[in-house]
Design a protein around this motif. Sequence first.
Motif, PDB file in Angstrom:
ATOM      1  N   ARG A  50       0.832  -1.205   0.000  1.00 31.96           N
ATOM      2  CA  ARG A  50       0.000   0.000   0.000  1.00 31.96           C
ATOM      3  C   ARG A  50       0.863   1.249   0.000  1.00 31.96           C
ATOM      4  O   ARG A  50       0.664   2.164  -0.804  1.00 31.96           O
ATOM      5  CB  ARG A  50      -0.918   0.006   1.219  1.00 31.96           C
ATOM      6  CG  ARG A  50      -1.802   1.259   1.295  1.00 31.96           C
ATOM      7  CD  ARG A  50      -2.265   1.566   2.686  1.00 31.96           C
ATOM      8  NE  ARG A  50      -1.118   1.881   3.541  1.00 31.96           N
ATOM      9  CZ  ARG A  50      -1.202   2.047   4.844  1.00 31.96           C
ATOM     10  NH1 ARG A  50      -2.350   1.900   5.456  1.00 31.96           N
ATOM     11  NH2 ARG A  50      -0.137   2.350   5.550  1.00 31.96           N
ATOM     12  N   ASP A  51       1.829   1.305   0.896  1.00 35.17           N
ATOM     13  CA  ASP A  51       2.693   2.485   1.000  1.00 35.17           C
ATOM     14  C   ASP A  51       3.483   2.715  -0.279  1.00 35.17           C
ATOM     15  O   ASP A  51       3.633   3.851  -0.733  1.00 35.17           O
ATOM     16  CB  ASP A  51       3.650   2.352   2.188  1.00 35.17           C
ATOM     17  CG  ASP A  51       2.931   2.384   3.523  1.00 35.17           C
ATOM     18  OD1 ASP A  51       1.738   2.748   3.571  1.00 35.17           O
ATOM     19  OD2 ASP A  51       3.576   2.021   4.536  1.00 35.17           O
ATOM     20  N   PHE A  52       3.975   1.646  -0.889  1.00 35.79           N
ATOM     21  CA  PHE A  52       4.741   1.758  -2.129  1.00 35.79           C
ATOM     22  C   PHE A  52       3.900   2.406  -3.222  1.00 35.79           C
ATOM     23  O   PHE A  52       4.330   3.368  -3.872  1.00 35.79           O
ATOM     24  CB  PHE A  52       5.229   0.372  -2.572  1.00 35.79           C
ATOM     25  CG  PHE A  52       5.943   0.385  -3.888  1.00 35.79           C
ATOM     26  CD1 PHE A  52       7.281   0.753  -3.954  1.00 35.79           C
ATOM     27  CD2 PHE A  52       5.283   0.027  -5.060  1.00 35.79           C
ATOM     28  CE1 PHE A  52       7.955   0.767  -5.172  1.00 35.79           C
ATOM     29  CE2 PHE A  52       5.943   0.032  -6.275  1.00 35.79           C
ATOM     30  CZ  PHE A  52       7.274   0.405  -6.330  1.00 35.79           C
ATOM     31  N   HIS A  53       2.694   1.891  -3.437  1.00 30.21           N
ATOM     32  CA  HIS A  53       1.844   2.427  -4.503  1.00 30.21           C
ATOM     33  C   HIS A  53       1.318   3.820  -4.174  1.00 30.21           C
ATOM     34  O   HIS A  53       1.234   4.680  -5.053  1.00 30.21           O
ATOM     35  CB  HIS A  53       0.707   1.451  -4.827  1.00 30.21           C
ATOM     36  CG  HIS A  53       1.180   0.303  -5.634  1.00 30.21           C
ATOM     37  ND1 HIS A  53       1.539  -0.891  -5.068  1.00 30.21           N
ATOM     38  CD2 HIS A  53       1.410   0.168  -6.960  1.00 30.21           C
ATOM     39  CE1 HIS A  53       1.944  -1.710  -6.016  1.00 30.21           C
ATOM     40  NE2 HIS A  53       1.890  -1.090  -7.168  1.00 30.21           N
ATOM     41  N   PHE A  99      -5.833   6.500  -3.770  1.00 32.67           N
ATOM     42  CA  PHE A  99      -5.555   5.115  -3.398  1.00 32.67           C
ATOM     43  C   PHE A  99      -6.778   4.465  -2.755  1.00 32.67           C
ATOM     44  O   PHE A  99      -7.050   3.283  -2.983  1.00 32.67           O
ATOM     45  CB  PHE A  99      -4.331   4.993  -2.490  1.00 32.67           C
ATOM     46  CG  PHE A  99      -3.849   3.581  -2.397  1.00 32.67           C
ATOM     47  CD1 PHE A  99      -3.166   2.993  -3.449  1.00 32.67           C
ATOM     48  CD2 PHE A  99      -4.133   2.802  -1.291  1.00 32.67           C
ATOM     49  CE1 PHE A  99      -2.757   1.663  -3.399  1.00 32.67           C
ATOM     50  CE2 PHE A  99      -3.727   1.477  -1.222  1.00 32.67           C
ATOM     51  CZ  PHE A  99      -3.031   0.907  -2.280  1.00 32.67           C
ATOM     52  N   THR A 100      -7.525   5.211  -1.982  1.00 31.00           N
ATOM     53  CA  THR A 100      -8.757   4.674  -1.398  1.00 31.00           C
ATOM     54  C   THR A 100      -9.753   4.318  -2.498  1.00 31.00           C
ATOM     55  O   THR A 100     -10.416   3.271  -2.438  1.00 31.00           O
ATOM     56  CB  THR A 100      -9.360   5.689  -0.406  1.00 31.00           C
ATOM     57  OG1 THR A 100      -8.413   5.931   0.632  1.00 31.00           O
ATOM     58  CG2 THR A 100     -10.656   5.187   0.191  1.00 31.00           C
ATOM     59  N   PHE A 101      -9.836   5.159  -3.524  1.00 31.58           N
ATOM     60  CA  PHE A 101     -10.692   4.858  -4.675  1.00 31.58           C
ATOM     61  C   PHE A 101     -10.214   3.566  -5.346  1.00 31.58           C
ATOM     62  O   PHE A 101     -11.027   2.706  -5.706  1.00 31.58           O
ATOM     63  CB  PHE A 101     -10.664   6.029  -5.666  1.00 31.58           C
ATOM     64  CG  PHE A 101     -11.506   5.806  -6.890  1.00 31.58           C
ATOM     65  CD1 PHE A 101     -12.871   6.021  -6.868  1.00 31.58           C
ATOM     66  CD2 PHE A 101     -10.919   5.387  -8.080  1.00 31.58           C
ATOM     67  CE1 PHE A 101     -13.645   5.815  -8.011  1.00 31.58           C
ATOM     68  CE2 PHE A 101     -11.676   5.172  -9.216  1.00 31.58           C
ATOM     69  CZ  PHE A 101     -13.040   5.386  -9.186  1.00 31.58           C
ATOM     70  N   PHE A 102      -8.894   3.411  -5.499  1.00 29.13           N
ATOM     71  CA  PHE A 102      -8.333   2.186  -6.086  1.00 29.13           C
ATOM     72  C   PHE A 102      -8.772   0.949  -5.303  1.00 29.13           C
ATOM     73  O   PHE A 102      -9.144  -0.068  -5.885  1.00 29.13           O
ATOM     74  CB  PHE A 102      -6.799   2.264  -6.135  1.00 29.13           C
ATOM     75  CG  PHE A 102      -6.163   0.932  -6.403  1.00 29.13           C
ATOM     76  CD1 PHE A 102      -6.171   0.389  -7.675  1.00 29.13           C
ATOM     77  CD2 PHE A 102      -5.594   0.205  -5.371  1.00 29.13           C
ATOM     78  CE1 PHE A 102      -5.608  -0.862  -7.916  1.00 29.13           C
ATOM     79  CE2 PHE A 102      -5.031  -1.036  -5.606  1.00 29.13           C
ATOM     80  CZ  PHE A 102      -5.035  -1.573  -6.882  1.00 29.13           C
ATOM     81  N   ILE A 103      -8.726   1.026  -3.982  1.00 27.99           N
ATOM     82  CA  ILE A 103      -9.141  -0.101  -3.150  1.00 27.99           C
ATOM     83  C   ILE A 103     -10.591  -0.468  -3.452  1.00 27.99           C
ATOM     84  O   ILE A 103     -10.929  -1.643  -3.617  1.00 27.99           O
ATOM     85  CB  ILE A 103      -8.938   0.195  -1.647  1.00 27.99           C
ATOM     86  CG1 ILE A 103      -7.441   0.252  -1.327  1.00 27.99           C
ATOM     87  CG2 ILE A 103      -9.636  -0.845  -0.777  1.00 27.99           C
ATOM     88  CD1 ILE A 103      -7.120   0.758   0.068  1.00 27.99           C
ATOM     89  N   GLY A 104     -11.441   0.545  -3.554  1.00 21.34           N
ATOM     90  CA  GLY A 104     -12.848   0.291  -3.868  1.00 21.34           C
ATOM     91  C   GLY A 104     -13.032  -0.351  -5.232  1.00 21.34           C
ATOM     92  O   GLY A 104     -13.794  -1.315  -5.394  1.00 21.34           O
ATOM     93  N   ILE A 105     -12.316   0.169  -6.232  1.00 21.49           N
ATOM     94  CA  ILE A 105     -12.400  -0.398  -7.588  1.00 21.49           C
ATOM     95  C   ILE A 105     -11.866  -1.834  -7.599  1.00 21.49           C
ATOM     96  O   ILE A 105     -12.434  -2.720  -8.237  1.00 21.49           O
ATOM     97  CB  ILE A 105     -11.620   0.498  -8.586  1.00 21.49           C
ATOM     98  CG1 ILE A 105     -12.352   1.827  -8.802  1.00 21.49           C
ATOM     99  CG2 ILE A 105     -11.377  -0.197  -9.910  1.00 21.49           C
ATOM    100  CD1 ILE A 105     -13.710   1.709  -9.453  1.00 21.49           C
ATOM    101  N   ALA A 106     -10.762  -2.069  -6.885  1.00 19.03           N
ATOM    102  CA  ALA A 106     -10.201  -3.422  -6.826  1.00 19.03           C
ATOM    103  C   ALA A 106     -11.194  -4.392  -6.195  1.00 19.03           C
ATOM    104  O   ALA A 106     -11.323  -5.538  -6.641  1.00 19.03           O
ATOM    105  CB  ALA A 106      -8.884  -3.416  -6.053  1.00 19.03           C
ATOM    106  N   MET A 107     -11.904  -3.948  -5.184  1.00 17.02           N
ATOM    107  CA  MET A 107     -12.907  -4.812  -4.543  1.00 17.02           C
ATOM    108  C   MET A 107     -14.080  -5.066  -5.497  1.00 17.02           C
ATOM    109  O   MET A 107     -14.599  -6.175  -5.575  1.00 17.02           O
ATOM    110  CB  MET A 107     -13.385  -4.198  -3.237  1.00 17.02           C
ATOM    111  CG  MET A 107     -12.297  -4.195  -2.173  1.00 17.02           C
ATOM    112  SD  MET A 107     -12.797  -3.345  -0.684  1.00 17.02           S
ATOM    113  CE  MET A 107     -13.459  -4.730   0.219  1.00 17.02           C
TER     114      MET A 107
END
Length: 184
Positions: free
Chosen positions: A123-126, A151-159
């Motif tokens: 997470r920190d790297f990205h 990055f929070t948006f990315f987490i949502g999209i990944a889910m």
Amino acid sequence: MGRPKNFSRESVLDKAMPVFWKYGFTHTSLQELEKATGVNKSGLYSEFADKDDLYVQSLRHYIQKRKEDKTLTAKPLGWRNIERFLKLGPSQVDGQKGCFAVNSMNQLALLPPTARDLVLEGRDFHRDLILKNVQEEKPRMKPTLLAEMIFTFFIGIAMEQNLKDSKASNNQKIDDFMKIVRKL
């Protein structure tokens, strides 16, 4: 003297990772891992201490592969890299849906302690690479907050990638999100 092993560690990790990714840590059986890797229990345990170790090493292998991805480091840095990362990023690996590290977040309480550290490292790297891209665009909003939001948006999209027929609607969501981000 034991028999020589007929497999490579990397090959086992490449084959075990999708099984853990699909079923999660707790719902992956040793039999599924044996079938996917083509390596029997004694062979797996000669290379990995136990299922926990195989999971942690699979997660470490995944995160290392993602670190080698150049999507967020392509020149010039900026919004285009972020948009490509959101659309293509880690969610398109080996035919799997979502992101193995994000999926692991859902099970942190059940995972070996080292897995939590690996998820945070990834997470920190990205997030840091996203921040570098945001800073290049010189937004009005504080770059660290904007990078965290992206990055929070990315987490949502990944889910959401785990949901049926999410790809087309996610692309539209990403396009709309990036229109807003570019104005901040």
